[in-house]
Design an enzyme around this catalytic site. Sequence first.
Site, PDB file in Angstrom:
ATOM      1  N   LYS A 146       0.824  -1.223   0.000  1.00 36.57           N
ATOM      2  CA  LYS A 146       0.000   0.000   0.000  1.00 36.57           C
ATOM      3  C   LYS A 146       0.852   1.266   0.000  1.00 36.57           C
ATOM      4  O   LYS A 146       0.613   2.187  -0.771  1.00 36.57           O
ATOM      5  CB  LYS A 146      -0.940   0.038   1.224  1.00 36.57           C
ATOM      6  CG  LYS A 146      -1.905  -1.113   1.317  1.00 36.57           C
ATOM      7  CD  LYS A 146      -2.806  -0.993   2.535  1.00 36.57           C
ATOM      8  CE  LYS A 146      -2.073  -0.949   3.859  1.00 36.57           C
ATOM      9  NZ  LYS A 146      -1.283  -2.165   4.154  1.00 36.57           N
TER      10      LYS A 146
ATOM     11  N   ARG B  19      -9.054   1.578   9.273  1.00 40.64           N
ATOM     12  CA  ARG B  19      -8.738   0.169   9.553  1.00 40.64           C
ATOM     13  C   ARG B  19      -9.856  -0.515  10.327  1.00 40.64           C
ATOM     14  O   ARG B  19      -9.722  -1.704  10.645  1.00 40.64           O
ATOM     15  CB  ARG B  19      -7.447   0.104  10.382  1.00 40.64           C
ATOM     16  CG  ARG B  19      -6.184  -0.225   9.582  1.00 40.64           C
ATOM     17  CD  ARG B  19      -5.022  -0.198  10.560  1.00 40.64           C
ATOM     18  NE  ARG B  19      -3.872  -0.948  10.160  1.00 40.64           N
ATOM     19  CZ  ARG B  19      -2.813  -0.444   9.516  1.00 40.64           C
ATOM     20  NH1 ARG B  19      -2.792   0.813   9.150  1.00 40.64           N
ATOM     21  NH2 ARG B  19      -1.776  -1.201   9.258  1.00 40.64           N
TER      22      ARG B  19
ATOM     23  N   ARG C  14      11.561  -6.066   4.519  1.00 43.85           N
ATOM     24  CA  ARG C  14      11.349  -4.621   4.325  1.00 43.85           C
ATOM     25  C   ARG C  14      12.391  -3.783   5.073  1.00 43.85           C
ATOM     26  O   ARG C  14      12.706  -4.039   6.212  1.00 43.85           O
ATOM     27  CB  ARG C  14       9.950  -4.233   4.812  1.00 43.85           C
ATOM     28  CG  ARG C  14       9.729  -2.718   4.813  1.00 43.85           C
ATOM     29  CD  ARG C  14       8.263  -2.354   4.819  1.00 43.85           C
ATOM     30  NE  ARG C  14       7.594  -2.664   6.066  1.00 43.85           N
ATOM     31  CZ  ARG C  14       6.280  -2.427   6.259  1.00 43.85           C
ATOM     32  NH1 ARG C  14       5.540  -1.912   5.309  1.00 43.85           N
ATOM     33  NH2 ARG C  14       5.736  -2.738   7.417  1.00 43.85           N
TER      34      ARG C  14
ATOM     35  N   ARG D 226      11.808  -2.011  10.747  1.00 43.81           N
ATOM     36  CA  ARG D 226      10.829  -1.645  11.776  1.00 43.81           C
ATOM     37  C   ARG D 226      10.720  -2.736  12.837  1.00 43.81           C
ATOM     38  O   ARG D 226      10.722  -3.918  12.501  1.00 43.81           O
ATOM     39  CB  ARG D 226       9.460  -1.399  11.122  1.00 43.81           C
ATOM     40  CG  ARG D 226       9.337  -0.029  10.506  1.00 43.81           C
ATOM     41  CD  ARG D 226       8.111   0.128   9.648  1.00 43.81           C
ATOM     42  NE  ARG D 226       6.878  -0.421  10.232  1.00 43.81           N
ATOM     43  CZ  ARG D 226       5.683  -0.364   9.625  1.00 43.81           C
ATOM     44  NH1 ARG D 226       5.579   0.225   8.439  1.00 43.81           N
ATOM     45  NH2 ARG D 226       4.624  -0.878  10.189  1.00 43.81           N
TER      46      ARG D 226
ATOM     47  N   ARG E 110      -0.134  -8.833  13.432  1.00 45.29           N
ATOM     48  CA  ARG E 110      -0.692  -7.758  12.599  1.00 45.29           C
ATOM     49  C   ARG E 110      -1.595  -8.320  11.495  1.00 45.29           C
ATOM     50  O   ARG E 110      -2.622  -7.731  11.170  1.00 45.29           O
ATOM     51  CB  ARG E 110       0.441  -6.924  11.996  1.00 45.29           C
ATOM     52  CG  ARG E 110       1.044  -5.959  13.012  1.00 45.29           C
ATOM     53  CD  ARG E 110       2.404  -5.453  12.594  1.00 45.29           C
ATOM     54  NE  ARG E 110       2.374  -4.786  11.321  1.00 45.29           N
ATOM     55  CZ  ARG E 110       3.420  -4.684  10.504  1.00 45.29           C
ATOM     56  NH1 ARG E 110       4.581  -5.236  10.832  1.00 45.29           N
ATOM     57  NH2 ARG E 110       3.324  -4.043   9.387  1.00 45.29           N
TER      58      ARG E 110
HETATM   59  P1  ADP Z   1       1.614  -1.632   7.571  1.00 51.05           P
HETATM   60  O1  ADP Z   1       2.922  -1.451   6.921  1.00 51.05           O
HETATM   61  O2  ADP Z   1       1.384  -2.916   8.223  1.00 51.05           O
HETATM   62  O3  ADP Z   1       0.473  -1.301   6.668  1.00 51.05           O
HETATM   63  P2  ADP Z   1       1.356   0.803   9.130  1.00 51.05           P
HETATM   64  O4  ADP Z   1       2.580   1.588   9.048  1.00 51.05           O
HETATM   65  O5  ADP Z   1       0.179   1.216   8.331  1.00 51.05           O
HETATM   66  O6  ADP Z   1       1.688  -0.710   8.855  1.00 51.05           O
HETATM   67  O7  ADP Z   1       0.879   0.708  10.644  1.00 51.05           O
HETATM   68  C1  ADP Z   1       1.771   0.347  11.681  1.00 51.05           C
HETATM   69  C2  ADP Z   1       0.988   0.274  12.995  1.00 51.05           C
HETATM   70  O8  ADP Z   1       0.434   1.572  13.295  1.00 51.05           O
HETATM   71  C3  ADP Z   1      -0.214  -0.664  12.992  1.00 51.05           C
HETATM   72  O9  ADP Z   1       0.156  -2.000  13.281  1.00 51.05           O
HETATM   73  C4  ADP Z   1      -1.061  -0.047  14.112  1.00 51.05           C
HETATM   74  O10 ADP Z   1      -0.534  -0.356  15.395  1.00 51.05           O
HETATM   75  C5  ADP Z   1      -0.837   1.444  13.900  1.00 51.05           C
HETATM   76  N1  ADP Z   1      -1.850   2.012  12.989  1.00 51.05           N
HETATM   77  C6  ADP Z   1      -1.636   2.549  11.757  1.00 51.05           C
HETATM   78  N2  ADP Z   1      -2.790   2.968  11.208  1.00 51.05           N
HETATM   79  C7  ADP Z   1      -3.769   2.690  12.106  1.00 51.05           C
HETATM   80  C8  ADP Z   1      -5.170   2.855  12.118  1.00 51.05           C
HETATM   81  N3  ADP Z   1      -5.821   3.389  11.082  1.00 51.05           N
HETATM   82  N4  ADP Z   1      -5.848   2.455  13.230  1.00 51.05           N
HETATM   83  C9  ADP Z   1      -5.219   1.925  14.275  1.00 51.05           C
HETATM   84  N5  ADP Z   1      -3.906   1.714  14.334  1.00 51.05           N
HETATM   85  C10 ADP Z   1      -3.170   2.088  13.258  1.00 51.05           C
HETATM   86  P1  ADP Z   2       2.350  -1.844   3.180  1.00 46.12           P
HETATM   87  O1  ADP Z   2       2.359  -0.337   3.199  1.00 46.12           O
HETATM   88  O2  ADP Z   2       1.088  -2.394   2.559  1.00 46.12           O
HETATM   89  O3  ADP Z   2       2.627  -2.444   4.509  1.00 46.12           O
HETATM   90  P2  ADP Z   2       4.883  -1.627   1.700  1.00 46.12           P
HETATM   91  O4  ADP Z   2       4.576  -0.731   0.569  1.00 46.12           O
HETATM   92  O5  ADP Z   2       5.646  -1.071   2.835  1.00 46.12           O
HETATM   93  O6  ADP Z   2       3.514  -2.324   2.228  1.00 46.12           O
HETATM   94  O7  ADP Z   2       5.624  -2.902   1.113  1.00 46.12           O
HETATM   95  C1  ADP Z   2       6.036  -3.975   1.941  1.00 46.12           C
HETATM   96  C2  ADP Z   2       7.346  -4.554   1.438  1.00 46.12           C
HETATM   97  O8  ADP Z   2       7.144  -5.196   0.171  1.00 46.12           O
HETATM   98  C3  ADP Z   2       8.442  -3.512   1.165  1.00 46.12           C
HETATM   99  O9  ADP Z   2       9.662  -4.126   1.469  1.00 46.12           O
HETATM  100  C4  ADP Z   2       8.332  -3.236  -0.339  1.00 46.12           C
HETATM  101  O10 ADP Z   2       9.572  -2.831  -0.905  1.00 46.12           O
HETATM  102  C5  ADP Z   2       7.911  -4.599  -0.871  1.00 46.12           C
HETATM  103  N1  ADP Z   2       6.998  -4.544  -2.021  1.00 46.12           N
HETATM  104  C6  ADP Z   2       5.995  -3.672  -2.235  1.00 46.12           C
HETATM  105  N2  ADP Z   2       5.332  -3.961  -3.386  1.00 46.12           N
HETATM  106  C7  ADP Z   2       5.956  -5.053  -3.906  1.00 46.12           C
HETATM  107  C8  ADP Z   2       5.732  -5.854  -5.096  1.00 46.12           C
HETATM  108  N3  ADP Z   2       4.741  -5.577  -5.943  1.00 46.12           N
HETATM  109  N4  ADP Z   2       6.559  -6.885  -5.297  1.00 46.12           N
HETATM  110  C9  ADP Z   2       7.563  -7.173  -4.429  1.00 46.12           C
HETATM  111  N5  ADP Z   2       7.817  -6.481  -3.303  1.00 46.12           N
HETATM  112  C10 ADP Z   2       7.019  -5.426  -3.041  1.00 46.12           C
END
Ligand code: ADP
Ligand code: ADP
Length: 216
Positions: free
Chosen positions: A15, A90, A129, A162, A173
Amino acid sequence: MAQYIVMLGPPGVGKGTQAKILAEKTGLVHVSSGDLFRENIKNQTELGLLAQSYMNKGELVPDDVTIGMVRERVSRADCKVGAILDGFPRTPVQADALKTMLAEFGADVDVVPFVTATEQVLVDRLSGRWTCRAEGHAYHEKHNPPKQPGVCDIDGSELYQRDDDKAETVKRRIQVYFEQTSPLIEYYKNAGKLIEIDGSQQIDQVSEALLAAVQK
Ligand code: ADP
Ligand code: ADP
């Protein structure tokens, strides 16, 4: 016309990566709730300290705190033309709150790209990541490596892994996503806004599908 896009999908599906690319292509602002929390943690704000205790365990931060933080961000002038929301909402309560806050500016969620991949793909992506300290740019040690190990291609800042990307927290998660966030699939499907995107493709293929979906 302002355009508000909600990126829906499990942790690690891409995302953030896609939201950043789409923001560049469309000129819309990328608003990531996770990045906003991490900024608060870095600045040691009260909100950051509270959020950290939940994030470390892989749990969601309570709705009221999260909604207040996102409302403040989305109310700023740069979001008046629209925004790409990543990681928010979420929960159904957050989705209702988003609808209410956008209605205040005569807007609504326009489209919800729902990015999918198998659990095995998610775990593989999260475990490899590396994230940039300055802006949260994401890299992957195998699938999307930086030009120079440990350094962000875009802003030169340090890359780190992270805390919540360790195996145990990742498991929790993904479970939290299925329990608390997946009801939003039905929520936005019923609203006629959901467009499914196959997130297991390569980054540029996903970007292409995403751009086509939001331009429809
Ligand atoms: P991901 O890479 O898994 O999509 P995020 O960076 O979006 O992770 O979120 C990391 C953490 O921040 C989540 O596991 C949660 O603890 C918190 N968080 C982020 N967005 C939200 C939300 N909309 N509601 C509640 N907690 C959130
Ligand atoms: P999210 O925000 O949904 O948690 P990220 O954008 O941070 O996801 O991506 C999670 C991990 O996967 C990162 O290490 C990123 O570089 C990798 N990644 C993202 N999209 C792809 C893809 N289409 N194919 C392979 N690796 C990907």
